[in-house]
Design a protein around this motif. Structure first.
Motif, PDB file in Angstrom:
ATOM      1  N   GLN A 514      -3.244  71.190  45.104  1.00  0.00           N
ATOM      2  CA  GLN A 514      -3.063  69.897  45.765  1.00  0.00           C
ATOM      3  C   GLN A 514      -2.882  70.136  47.264  1.00  0.00           C
ATOM      4  OE1 GLN A 514      -3.317  66.945  44.158  1.00  0.00           O
ATOM      5  NE2 GLN A 514      -3.776  68.121  42.287  1.00  0.00           N
ATOM      6  N   LYS A 515      -3.843  69.686  48.033  1.00  0.00           N
ATOM      7  CA  LYS A 515      -3.797  69.909  49.475  1.00  0.00           C
ATOM      8  C   LYS A 515      -3.215  68.678  50.189  1.00  0.00           C
ATOM      9  CE  LYS A 515      -5.184  72.930  51.368  1.00  0.00           C
ATOM     10  NZ  LYS A 515      -4.559  74.214  51.766  1.00  0.00           N
ATOM     11  N   GLN A 516      -2.498  68.960  51.239  1.00  0.00           N
ATOM     12  CA  GLN A 516      -1.931  67.900  52.073  1.00  0.00           C
ATOM     13  C   GLN A 516      -2.610  67.927  53.436  1.00  0.00           C
ATOM     14  OE1 GLN A 516       0.372  65.699  50.984  1.00  0.00           O
ATOM     15  NE2 GLN A 516       0.288  66.721  48.972  1.00  0.00           N
ATOM     16  N   ALA A 517      -2.820  66.745  54.000  1.00  0.00           N
ATOM     17  CA  ALA A 517      -3.424  66.661  55.324  1.00  0.00           C
ATOM     18  C   ALA A 517      -2.531  67.328  56.355  1.00  0.00           C
ATOM     19  CB  ALA A 517      -3.665  65.204  55.698  1.00  0.00           C
ATOM     20  N   PRO A 518      -3.120  67.892  57.389  1.00  0.00           N
ATOM     21  CA  PRO A 518      -2.306  68.556  58.419  1.00  0.00           C
ATOM     22  C   PRO A 518      -1.404  67.555  59.128  1.00  0.00           C
ATOM     23  CG  PRO A 518      -4.589  68.347  59.144  1.00  0.00           C
ATOM     24  CD  PRO A 518      -4.563  67.958  57.697  1.00  0.00           C
ATOM     25  N   SER A 519      -0.261  68.068  59.496  1.00  0.00           N
ATOM     26  CA  SER A 519       0.687  67.240  60.252  1.00  0.00           C
ATOM     27  C   SER A 519       0.778  67.806  61.659  1.00  0.00           C
ATOM     28  CB  SER A 519       2.067  67.239  59.574  1.00  0.00           C
ATOM     29  OG  SER A 519       3.005  66.492  60.337  1.00  0.00           O
ATOM     30  N   GLY A 520      -0.124  67.357  62.499  1.00  0.00           N
ATOM     31  CA  GLY A 520      -0.162  67.874  63.878  1.00  0.00           C
ATOM     32  C   GLY A 520      -1.034  69.099  63.994  1.00  0.00           C
ATOM     33  N   LEU A 626     -10.069  72.512  49.678  1.00  0.00           N
ATOM     34  CA  LEU A 626     -10.368  72.400  51.103  1.00  0.00           C
ATOM     35  C   LEU A 626     -11.586  71.504  51.345  1.00  0.00           C
ATOM     36  CD1 LEU A 626     -10.005  75.980  52.655  1.00  0.00           C
ATOM     37  CD2 LEU A 626      -8.355  74.115  52.658  1.00  0.00           C
ATOM     38  N   PRO A 627     -11.466  70.469  52.177  1.00  0.00           N
ATOM     39  CA  PRO A 627     -12.670  69.812  52.670  1.00  0.00           C
ATOM     40  C   PRO A 627     -13.473  70.799  53.520  1.00  0.00           C
ATOM     41  CG  PRO A 627     -10.731  68.446  53.024  1.00  0.00           C
ATOM     42  CD  PRO A 627     -10.236  69.809  52.648  1.00  0.00           C
ATOM     43  N   ARG A 669      -7.901  59.627  53.917  1.00  0.00           N
ATOM     44  CA  ARG A 669      -9.275  60.123  53.834  1.00  0.00           C
ATOM     45  C   ARG A 669      -9.277  61.607  53.508  1.00  0.00           C
ATOM     46  NH1 ARG A 669     -13.576  61.229  58.461  1.00  0.00           N
ATOM     47  NH2 ARG A 669     -15.446  61.435  57.156  1.00  0.00           N
ATOM     48  N   TYR A 670      -8.372  62.351  54.109  1.00  0.00           N
ATOM     49  CA  TYR A 670      -8.282  63.779  53.822  1.00  0.00           C
ATOM     50  C   TYR A 670      -8.031  64.009  52.325  1.00  0.00           C
ATOM     51  CZ  TYR A 670      -6.828  68.666  53.895  1.00  0.00           C
ATOM     52  OH  TYR A 670      -6.730  70.017  53.655  1.00  0.00           O
ATOM     53  N   ALA A 671      -7.130  63.209  51.743  1.00  0.00           N
ATOM     54  CA  ALA A 671      -6.819  63.349  50.317  1.00  0.00           C
ATOM     55  C   ALA A 671      -8.065  63.057  49.472  1.00  0.00           C
ATOM     56  CB  ALA A 671      -5.674  62.420  49.930  1.00  0.00           C
ATOM     57  N   ARG A 672      -8.847  62.026  49.877  1.00  0.00           N
ATOM     58  CA  ARG A 672     -10.072  61.712  49.124  1.00  0.00           C
ATOM     59  C   ARG A 672     -11.058  62.878  49.197  1.00  0.00           C
ATOM     60  NH1 ARG A 672      -9.618  56.729  51.782  1.00  0.00           N
ATOM     61  NH2 ARG A 672     -11.413  57.237  53.132  1.00  0.00           N
ATOM     62  N   LEU A 673     -11.218  63.441  50.395  1.00  0.00           N
ATOM     63  CA  LEU A 673     -12.151  64.560  50.536  1.00  0.00           C
ATOM     64  C   LEU A 673     -11.669  65.792  49.787  1.00  0.00           C
ATOM     65  CD1 LEU A 673     -13.427  62.737  52.747  1.00  0.00           C
ATOM     66  CD2 LEU A 673     -13.878  64.846  54.047  1.00  0.00           C
ATOM     67  N   SER A 674     -10.362  65.992  49.743  1.00  0.00           N
ATOM     68  CA  SER A 674      -9.835  67.144  49.000  1.00  0.00           C
ATOM     69  C   SER A 674     -10.132  66.998  47.511  1.00  0.00           C
ATOM     70  CB  SER A 674      -8.334  67.273  49.238  1.00  0.00           C
ATOM     71  OG  SER A 674      -7.810  68.354  48.489  1.00  0.00           O
ATOM     72  N   ARG A 675      -9.927  65.788  46.963  1.00  0.00           N
ATOM     73  CA  ARG A 675     -10.229  65.564  45.545  1.00  0.00           C
ATOM     74  C   ARG A 675     -11.733  65.686  45.290  1.00  0.00           C
ATOM     75  NH1 ARG A 675      -6.364  61.442  46.280  1.00  0.00           N
ATOM     76  NH2 ARG A 675      -8.033  59.888  46.522  1.00  0.00           N
ATOM     77  N   ALA A 676     -12.534  65.129  46.212  1.00  0.00           N
ATOM     78  CA  ALA A 676     -13.988  65.230  46.057  1.00  0.00           C
ATOM     79  C   ALA A 676     -14.457  66.682  46.113  1.00  0.00           C
ATOM     80  CB  ALA A 676     -14.686  64.415  47.142  1.00  0.00           C
ATOM     81  N   SER A 677     -13.783  67.485  46.922  1.00  0.00           N
ATOM     82  CA  SER A 677     -14.133  68.904  46.995  1.00  0.00           C
ATOM     83  C   SER A 677     -13.939  69.584  45.654  1.00  0.00           C
ATOM     84  CB  SER A 677     -13.283  69.595  48.069  1.00  0.00           C
ATOM     85  OG  SER A 677     -13.715  69.242  49.362  1.00  0.00           O
ATOM     86  N   GLN A 678     -12.808  69.310  45.025  1.00  0.00           N
ATOM     87  CA  GLN A 678     -12.555  69.944  43.735  1.00  0.00           C
ATOM     88  C   GLN A 678     -13.529  69.458  42.671  1.00  0.00           C
ATOM     89  OE1 GLN A 678      -8.312  69.140  43.304  1.00  0.00           O
ATOM     90  NE2 GLN A 678      -7.830  71.168  44.091  1.00  0.00           N
TER      91      GLN A 678
END
Length: 777
Positions: A514-520, A626-627, A669-678
């Motif tokens: 489970q990836k999280q979008a970068p924070s900064g 990873l996207p 959007r990052y979360a959607r791309l991470s799920r789509a990547s998997q």
């Protein structure tokens, strides 16, 4: 009552007016006087008969027998043998000579050994008068004494080029008459008419003895030998050499029923037959000019089967394969149950082509096939050889030596199918494919990059694949767009398959991350080999520069081994010169847990490749959530319908930097791309690779993997060929030595473009732009 001659000298003649006198003088000058000289004139149209008549008037030992029509030297020798009064006979051609003591020494050897056949040495006189060449050396006796079936085995060794010159021996007349009695009376052979008779006599003989004395003087280049093939008629003349050996097949069958070793006789005949086919093929190739060669080899294919031609050339004249590969019709090896599979590459290491080959070996081995891996170069890693797989390093200095060893490997292991992973990287793969076919094995060519790579690199290997596709049972490529290209070029035996998953991909798919979008701060990662030509690793520095100029807080870690002209040290020095030393850094290779930890610590995988066949690192990155941010590679099956990817046109570093920043600042959007990547990674491993590879070797791949080209395929191909040609031309400008590169690339690509235009005429404007870019006229 007249005393019978001790030896008959039979001279078949046809239009030998300029040479027959010298031949007769050599016969008349024999140190043994008790001989007869039988000239058989085969309906000459010049003054040959008159010359013989003059010698007959001077020497009663000379006899003249004439044919009313031309029947070939084969029948002239029969006439002479039936007329002979001696128990022993020597043959002399009308353009050669005998040594003065030829009869004396041959008779002495015959009396001492009582052998049916007496062999002796030969002097070969080239057109320029030289002697002692390689042909002369091959004609010298190889055995001192042979008995029984060993006569046949020794004079016609199986697997070696057949030598059947009748003028190399003294014969017992009875054997020659027995041999002729096995054949039809009306056979006419204008070429290689001595070998079939010699083969039958060797099978009938009980004993052979030889002496080293060179008793015969053979003039190479007179008569029908040594002439260029400069016309269709001359090509047919050369090809007619196959007829005599084919015609004696019924005699071989009859003789086999009473021969002490019938299997040896049949094997010897088949070896001799193929030897003649190979000889004719080599003569046509060596002696045909460019205008005649196509027609000459086409005619050869009407006389012998493609399988026989390839088998004969590969077994006896392997050097001819380098030409024959361009003149081979599509003639797949007959399908049968496949048990033994051979995989071949340059060297076996880890990653890249080697990883694909090793995976194939494992799948095929698990499916019950016997698998052998052959490498053509030194430097393999023994640890990369899968368990239960035989490993062989091909040896041999020259291509011919290596081909012969290759054929032996295939033959000894009973290989049914070869999978060659080097068709995009070597020029000699068609020769190996032909040699494999000659030994009964079909070859599957495996391409490991997009079809545009040879255009990008400016070499002729794409044309080579197209021209020699008939040597392959099937060509396997990595995308439907590759299939479209070859189909448009008229290559029908082509299919696409995905590459097998790597251990990292399989392991990652079992444990979703489970990836999280970068924070900064944004952590970016790239891994592969540090190579500029196709992977464009220096573009990573440019992307870093654009990220910095856009105010991003980031770090880009570059993982991988040094390669060719790029090392980690060079890469880092370049980054420091751009002021990016703290933000873009190459750290060398990472493996196993260290690589997984680096992936899991990252937010995006970045790819800057300009050309790939199947970029497995994309799937590996996506399997760990990873996207992917990349330069466009639209033919890749991994990017098709892949929502986990953001891409920009090639070279748009600033555009990709912007998209990375935008994605990193949008958690949803990052979360959607991470799920789509998997999900995309799951699709990449969803294939039943064991079944697919079984379909490859068995010829039963589903039709889904051989799609017909569409108009959109044609449009994409034209655009991509233009793009890669532009890049090739850019490199060409940098080197004056490559001034003709663009034209060569256009020559290679234009036929595919024309085929594309036939199904998509609306693409003509793009085609005209392409032609202008290539600098073609």
């Amino acid at each position: 009552m007249a005393v019978p001659p001790l030896t008959s000298i039979v001279i078949p003649v046809f239009n030998d007016e300029s040479t027959i006198s010298a031949a007769l003088r050599s016969a008349r000058a024999q140190t043994v006087e008790q001989i007869e000289i039988i000239c058989v004139d085969d309906a000459s149209t010049d003054g040959t008969a008159a010359v013989v008549e003059r010698h007959r008037a001077e020497d009663p030992r000379v006899r003249l027998v004439t044919h009313s029509r031309n029947l070939s030297a084969f029948q002239s020798r029969r006439t002479g043998i039936l007329a002979a009064q001696a128990e022993r006979v020597l043959f002399l051609d009308g353009d050669d000579e005998l040594a003065p003591d030829a009869v004396q020494k041959a008779l002495a050897a015959a009396d001492a050994s009582d052998a049916d056949l007496i062999g002796f040495g030969v002097t070969v006189i080239e057109k320029d008068g030289r002697t002692g060449g390689s042909y002369e050396r091959r004609l010298q006796p190889a055995h001192r004494h042979l008995d029984g079936a060993e006569v046949l085995r020794g004079l016609f060794p199986v697997g070696r080029a057949a030598q059947g010159q009748l003028w190399r021996m003294m014969f017992r007349v009875r054997l020659l008459r027995e041999a002729y009695a096995l054949l039809d009376d009306d056979l006419v052979f204008p070429r290689v008419n001595d070998l079939p008779l010699m083969l039958l006599v060797a099978a009938l003989a009980s004993s052979y003895a030889s002496i080293d004395d060179r008793l015969y003087r053979y003039h190479f280049g007179r008569g029908g030998s040594g002439h260029d093939v400069d016309s269709a008629e001359r090509a047919r003349f050369y090809t007619s050499a196959i007829d005599p050996i084919t015609a004696i097949a019924p005699a071989i069958d009859e003789l086999a029923s009473r021969h002490p070793d019938p299997q040896l006789l049949r094997e010897t005949y088949e070896s001799a037959r193929l030897s003649i086919v190979g000889y004719v093929c080599s003569q046509l190739i060596d002696r045909s000019d460019g205008a005649v060669l196509d027609a000459a080899l086409a005619h050869l294919h009407t006389v012998a089967s493609a399988q026989d031609i390839v088998h004969a050339a590969a077994r006896f004249y392997p050097r001819t394969l380098s030409t024959l590969k361009f003149h081979t019709a599509l003639n797949p090896v007959e399908r049968h149950t496949v048990r033994n599979v051979l995989l071949v590459t340059s060297t076996l290491r880890t990653g890249g082509v080697s990883a694909v080959l090793a995976s194939q070996a494992k799948y095929l081995r698990a499916s019950g096939y016997r698998v052998t891996v052959v490498v053509r170069s030194a430097g393999s890693d023994p640890a990369a050889v899968p368990p239960g797989v035989e490993f062989i390093e091909l040896t041999g200095r020259s291509l011919v030596d290596r081909l012969e060893n290759w054929g032996r490997i295939i033959r000894d292991r009973g290989v049914d199918v070869v999978i060659d992973h080097q068709v995009l990287y070597t020029d000699s793969w068609p020769e190996f494919a032909l040699m494999a076919r000659a030994e009964g094995a079909s070859t599957v060519g495996w391409m490991h990059n997009f079809v545009g790579r040879p255009i990008y690199e400016g070499n002729g290997r794409l044309s080579l694949i197209e021209r020699c596709a008939a040597t392959l049972d099937r060509l396997v490529v990595l995308s439907p767009l590759d299939v479209a290209y070859f189909t448009l070029r008229g290559v029908r035996n082509v299919a696409w398959l995905p590459n097998p998953p790597s251990p990292l991909l399989l392991e990652s798919s079992e444990k979703p991350v489970q990836k999280q979008a970068p924070s900064g701060h944004i952590e970016l990662l790239w891994w592969g080999r540090l190579e500029q030509h196709t992977k464009q690793v220096y573009e990573l520095i440019e992307i870093g520069a654009q990220l910095r100029s856009l105010g991003a807080d980031f770090r880009l870690t570059v993982v991988g081994p040094d390669w060719d002209d790029v090392t980690a040290a060079k890469f880092n020095a370049r980054a420091r010169r751009r002021g990016l030393g703290a933000q873009v850094a190459a750290v060398g290779p990472l493996r196993g847990a260290a690589l997984r930890d680096a992936i899991d610590a990252s937010h995006l995988f970045v790819s800057t490749s300009i050309i790939e066949g199947y970029q497995l690192t994309i799937a590996e990155a996506q399997a760990r959530g990873l996207p992917v941010a990349m330069y466009e590679l639209p033919w890749l099956t991994l990017v098709q319908d892949n929502e986990g990817i953001i891409s920009v046109p090639q070279g748009d570093a600033r555009g990709l930097a912007r998209r990375i920043i935008d994605l990193s600042g949008d958690p949803q959007r990052y979360a959607r791309l991470s799920r789509a990547s998997q999900e995309a990674a799951d699709r990449a491993i969803s294939y039943d690779f064991a079944q697919l590879y079984e379909g490859v070797v068995a010829g039963t791949l589903p039709e889904d993997f051989t799609p017909e080209p569409s108009q959109d395929d044609a449009r994409q191909l034209l655009g991509l060929l233009v793009f890669f040609a532009e890049r090739a031309r850019g490199r060409q400008r940098a080197s004056a030595a490559d001034a003709g590169l663009a034209a060569r690339v256009w020559t290679s690509a234009a036929p595919a473009g024309r085929a594309a235009l036939r199904i998509a005429p609306g693409l003509r404007p793009i085609a005209h732009r392409a032609k202008k870019w290539f600098g073609a006229r």
